[in-house]
Enzyme design. Structure first.
Site, PDB file in Angstrom:
ATOM      1  N   CYS A 259     -38.693  26.340   7.754  1.00 49.60           N
ATOM      2  CA  CYS A 259     -38.955  27.604   7.060  1.00 49.60           C
ATOM      3  C   CYS A 259     -40.337  27.587   6.412  1.00 49.60           C
ATOM      4  O   CYS A 259     -40.900  26.521   6.122  1.00 49.60           O
ATOM      5  CB  CYS A 259     -37.918  27.835   5.971  1.00 49.60           C
TER       6      CYS A 259
ATOM      7  N   GLU B  97     -40.926  27.472  14.517  1.00 49.44           N
ATOM      8  CA  GLU B  97     -39.676  27.284  15.266  1.00 49.44           C
ATOM      9  C   GLU B  97     -39.851  26.288  16.404  1.00 49.44           C
ATOM     10  O   GLU B  97     -40.964  25.827  16.688  1.00 49.44           O
ATOM     11  CB  GLU B  97     -39.173  28.649  15.748  1.00 49.44           C
TER      12      GLU B  97
ATOM     13  N   GLU C 120     -41.153  28.347   3.361  1.00 53.30           N
ATOM     14  CA  GLU C 120     -41.140  27.770   2.014  1.00 53.30           C
ATOM     15  C   GLU C 120     -41.258  26.254   2.082  1.00 53.30           C
ATOM     16  O   GLU C 120     -42.002  25.624   1.330  1.00 53.30           O
ATOM     17  CB  GLU C 120     -39.834  28.128   1.291  1.00 53.30           C
TER      18      GLU C 120
HETATM   19  N1  THU Z   1     -36.893  31.722   7.499  1.00 52.64           N
HETATM   20  C1  THU Z   1     -37.879  31.309   6.633  1.00 52.64           C
HETATM   21  O1  THU Z   1     -38.907  30.768   7.048  1.00 52.64           O
HETATM   22  N2  THU Z   1     -37.687  31.510   5.312  1.00 52.64           N
HETATM   23  C2  THU Z   1     -36.666  32.233   4.774  1.00 52.64           C
HETATM   24  O2  THU Z   1     -36.656  32.443   3.575  1.00 52.64           O
HETATM   25  C3  THU Z   1     -35.591  32.740   5.647  1.00 52.64           C
HETATM   26  C4  THU Z   1     -35.657  32.330   7.069  1.00 52.64           C
HETATM   27  C5  THU Z   1     -37.129  31.568   8.935  1.00 52.64           C
HETATM   28  C6  THU Z   1     -36.290  30.575   9.656  1.00 52.64           C
HETATM   29  C7  THU Z   1     -36.359  31.096  11.067  1.00 52.64           C
HETATM   30  O3  THU Z   1     -37.576  30.643  11.668  1.00 52.64           O
HETATM   31  C8  THU Z   1     -36.448  32.595  10.902  1.00 52.64           C
HETATM   32  O4  THU Z   1     -36.892  32.811   9.584  1.00 52.64           O
HETATM   33  C9  THU Z   1     -35.136  33.331  11.149  1.00 52.64           C
HETATM   34  O5  THU Z   1     -34.107  32.775  10.394  1.00 52.64           O
END
Ligand code: THU
Length: 148
Positions: A54, A45, A56
């Site tokens: 994210c 973040e 993935e």
């Molecule tokens: N997030 C992911 O890394 N992958 C997902 O499949 C869903 C959401 C992260 C984005 C953000 O840092 C946190 O989870 C909350 O949305």
């Protein structure tokens, strides 16, 4: 070749690397390439929020920047920092689109609560009628026109 259980284990382990001072929601991912190699990722973040990445996409971008282009499956594990038990964490729309760039509909998306408790979906199930590279291929568009 690594099995689903092992891929889930790696995704779960990667949650510990998540950088999540804002959402406190930790996600780990483990991406299996068709050559058998595995690339892992976590969410990262940012104080400006928008630049956050994210888990993935971290895994995909690490793999692609390393020259990989063919992928078989991704395991995803996510939940709040304080969560005792995880729910199945589904990939966001942006990550599904990144998968669509490099993978066909049979690509496996494995949602892990534990190494033994997981659900398997195909990318086709999670992103039906997705817009992909072939939609920008003029030859394909002309072929579609000829059918009309
Ligand atoms: N997030 C992911 O890394 N992958 C997902 O499949 C869903 C959401 C992260 C984005 C953000 O840092 C946190 O989870 C909350 O949305």
């Amino acid at each position: 070749m690594i099995d689903r259980e092992c891929l889930c284990e790696k995704a779960l382990e990667m949650r510990a690397r998540a950088y999540t001072p804002y959402s406190h929601f930790q996600v780990g991912a483990a991406l299996l390439c068709k050559d058998g190699s595995v690339y892992t990722g976590c969410n990262i973040e940012n104080a400006a929020y928008t630049p956050s990445n994210c888990a993935e996409r971290t895994a995909f971008f690490k793999a692609v920047s390393d020259g990989k282009r063919e992928f078989a499956a991704i395991a995803i594990a996510g939940g709040a920092e304080t969560a005792k038990d995880l729910d199945y964490c589904v990939p966001c729309g942006v990550c599904r689109q990144v998968m669509r760039e490099f993978c066909d509909g049979s690509f496996e998306v494995i949602l892990a609560k534990t190494p033994k408790d997981y659900r398997v979906f195909t990318l086709e199930e999670l992103l039906p009628m997705g817009f992909g590279p072939e939609n920008l291929d003029k030859k394909m568009v002309y072929m579609a026109d000829e059918k009309l």
